[in-house]
Write a protein that holds these residues in place. Structure first.
Motif, short mmCIF file in Angstrom:
data_model
loop_
_atom_site.label_atom_id
_atom_site.label_comp_id
_atom_site.label_asym_id
_atom_site.label_seq_id
_atom_site.Cartn_x
_atom_site.Cartn_y
_atom_site.Cartn_z
N ALA A 162 0.81 -1.22 0.00
CA ALA A 162 0.00 0.00 0.00
C ALA A 162 0.85 1.27 0.00
O ALA A 162 0.35 2.35 -0.33
CB ALA A 162 -0.94 0.00 1.21
N LEU A 163 2.12 1.17 0.37
CA LEU A 163 3.00 2.34 0.43
C LEU A 163 3.53 2.68 -0.96
O LEU A 163 3.85 1.79 -1.75
CB LEU A 163 4.17 2.09 1.38
CG LEU A 163 3.83 1.81 2.85
CD1 LEU A 163 5.11 1.55 3.65
CD2 LEU A 163 3.07 2.98 3.46
N THR A 164 3.62 3.97 -1.22
CA THR A 164 4.22 4.41 -2.48
C THR A 164 5.73 4.25 -2.41
O THR A 164 6.31 4.04 -1.34
CB THR A 164 3.88 5.88 -2.76
OG1 THR A 164 4.54 6.70 -1.77
CG2 THR A 164 2.39 6.13 -2.70
N ALA A 165 6.38 4.37 -3.57
CA ALA A 165 7.84 4.24 -3.62
C ALA A 165 8.50 5.29 -2.74
O ALA A 165 9.48 5.01 -2.03
CB ALA A 165 8.32 4.36 -5.07
N ARG A 166 7.98 6.50 -2.76
CA ARG A 166 8.57 7.56 -1.96
C ARG A 166 8.33 7.32 -0.47
O ARG A 166 9.20 7.59 0.36
CB ARG A 166 8.02 8.92 -2.40
CG ARG A 166 8.59 10.15 -1.63
CD ARG A 166 10.11 10.11 -1.49
NE ARG A 166 10.83 10.15 -2.71
CZ ARG A 166 11.31 11.25 -3.29
NH1 ARG A 166 11.09 12.42 -2.76
NH2 ARG A 166 12.01 11.16 -4.40
N GLU A 167 7.15 6.82 -0.11
CA GLU A 167 6.89 6.50 1.29
C GLU A 167 7.82 5.40 1.79
O GLU A 167 8.32 5.46 2.92
CB GLU A 167 5.42 6.09 1.47
CG GLU A 167 4.45 7.25 1.33
CD GLU A 167 3.01 6.82 1.19
OE1 GLU A 167 2.12 7.69 1.20
OE2 GLU A 167 2.74 5.61 1.05
N LEU A 168 8.08 4.40 0.96
CA LEU A 168 9.03 3.35 1.32
C LEU A 168 10.42 3.92 1.53
O LEU A 168 11.14 3.53 2.45
CB LEU A 168 9.06 2.27 0.24
CG LEU A 168 7.85 1.33 0.19
CD1 LEU A 168 7.91 0.48 -1.07
CD2 LEU A 168 7.80 0.44 1.42
N GLU A 169 10.79 4.87 0.69
CA GLU A 169 12.10 5.49 0.81
C GLU A 169 12.21 6.29 2.10
O GLU A 169 13.21 6.23 2.81
CB GLU A 169 12.36 6.40 -0.41
CG GLU A 169 13.80 6.82 -0.55
CD GLU A 169 14.07 7.48 -1.89
OE1 GLU A 169 15.25 7.70 -2.20
OE2 GLU A 169 13.10 7.79 -2.63
N VAL A 170 11.16 7.05 2.42
CA VAL A 170 11.15 7.83 3.66
C VAL A 170 11.21 6.91 4.87
O VAL A 170 11.95 7.16 5.83
CB VAL A 170 9.88 8.71 3.72
CG1 VAL A 170 9.70 9.31 5.11
CG2 VAL A 170 9.96 9.83 2.68
N LEU A 171 10.45 5.83 4.85
CA LEU A 171 10.44 4.89 5.97
C LEU A 171 11.81 4.25 6.16
O LEU A 171 12.29 4.08 7.28
CB LEU A 171 9.38 3.82 5.74
CG LEU A 171 9.23 2.75 6.82
CD1 LEU A 171 8.96 3.37 8.19
CD2 LEU A 171 8.12 1.77 6.46
N THR A 172 12.46 3.91 5.06
CA THR A 172 13.80 3.31 5.14
C THR A 172 14.79 4.29 5.74
O THR A 172 15.62 3.92 6.59
CB THR A 172 14.27 2.87 3.75
OG1 THR A 172 13.35 1.92 3.21
CG2 THR A 172 15.65 2.24 3.82
N ARG A 173 14.72 5.54 5.33
CA ARG A 173 15.63 6.56 5.89
C ARG A 173 15.34 6.77 7.38
O ARG A 173 16.27 6.93 8.17
CB ARG A 173 15.46 7.89 5.14
CG ARG A 173 15.68 7.82 3.65
CD ARG A 173 17.14 7.65 3.31
NE ARG A 173 17.33 7.67 1.85
CZ ARG A 173 18.50 7.56 1.26
NH1 ARG A 173 19.60 7.42 1.99
NH2 ARG A 173 18.59 7.56 -0.06
N LEU A 174 14.07 6.76 7.73
CA LEU A 174 13.70 6.90 9.14
C LEU A 174 14.29 5.77 9.98
O LEU A 174 14.86 6.00 11.05
CB LEU A 174 12.17 6.91 9.27
CG LEU A 174 11.59 6.84 10.69
CD1 LEU A 174 11.93 8.11 11.46
CD2 LEU A 174 10.09 6.64 10.65
N ALA A 175 14.17 4.55 9.47
CA ALA A 175 14.69 3.39 10.20
C ALA A 175 16.21 3.42 10.30
O ALA A 175 16.78 2.80 11.21
CB ALA A 175 14.24 2.10 9.51
#
Length: 228
Positions: A162-175
């Motif tokens: 359900a996450l967009t490519a950019r949301e996945l990227e933001v989540l990865t950077r957050l982690a």
């Protein structure tokens, strides 16, 4: 620019005075009150409307975990837990109660000030050691380097889809430990855009805060556990 309003809750007068002195060195912070137990903290939060509450764990009348749960359920105040006890049960209980940060009382003053600012800005601040322990509990893995990782949970996979490519990227950077400002710089977007992406991530994944988002990112294998 308005100052961040702080409430200090600790049953030891010397600790309250020391924290007030440290916070007083930052012109952007204002201590609006103190409390000597959890009940007082809940009442003071209701009347003084602080932005951030510094909360001790072991106190009379009402302990810090119970007070944190009441405060986060009834107000927008962020709670940063301060304790002399480096115990997992205190840590997890405080996070489950809604705390936005967890620090030991022997932390450096600069880290305390950073935690207050992070909490006021809607971010969680935990030391790397604390983050690792939260991830271990959230993923159910005690030995990351060698443990065989279980099959990805179907619910986690649905969230990832359900996450967009950019949301996945933001989540990865957050982690990976980056702040909103750092994520914005890396992705060449505004900090407001990053906050929007994070809000969408939390909503889609049914997560309460950044701490839970970090646990989810590791559980969903967006970042290698060896990087913790």
């Amino acid at each position: 620019m308005s100052k961040t309003r702080i409430l200090i809750c600790d049953d030891q007068p010397l600790i309250r005075s020391s924290l007030e002195l440290i916070l007083g060195t930052d012109e952007n912070l204002e201590v609006v009150g103190t409390a000597a137990d959890g009940e007082q903290a809940v009442a003071a939060t209701r009347s003084l409307h602080p932005d951030v509450v510094l909360m001790d764990i072991q106190m009379p009348v009402l302990d810090g975990v119970a007070a944190t749960a009441r405060i986060t359920a009834a107000s927008a105040a962020k709670v940063v837990v301060l304790t002399t006890f480096d115990r997992d049960d205190y840590l997890f209980d405080a996070i489950d109660a809604g705390a936005s940060g967890f620090l030991l009382k022997n932390t450096e003053p600069e880290m305390l000030l950073a935690a207050v600012h992070a909490a006021a800005g809607g971010q969680a601040l935990l030391s790397p050691e604390v983050t690792l322990r939260i991830i271990r509990r959230g993923t159910g893995e005690d030995r990351y380097a060698s443990a065989a990782r279980p099959q990805l949970d179907p619910n986690d996979q649905r969230v990832l889809d359900a996450l967009t490519a950019r949301e996945l990227e933001v989540l990865t950077r957050l982690a990976s430990g980056l702040s909103n400002t750092e994520i914005a710089a890396v992705l060449s977007v505004s900090e407001a855009t990053v906050k929007t992406h994070l809000s969408n991530i939390l909503a889609k994944a049914g997560l309460r805060d950044r701490v839970q988002a970090v646990v989810f990112a590791y559980r969903a294998r967006l970042i290698p556990l060896t990087e913790v």
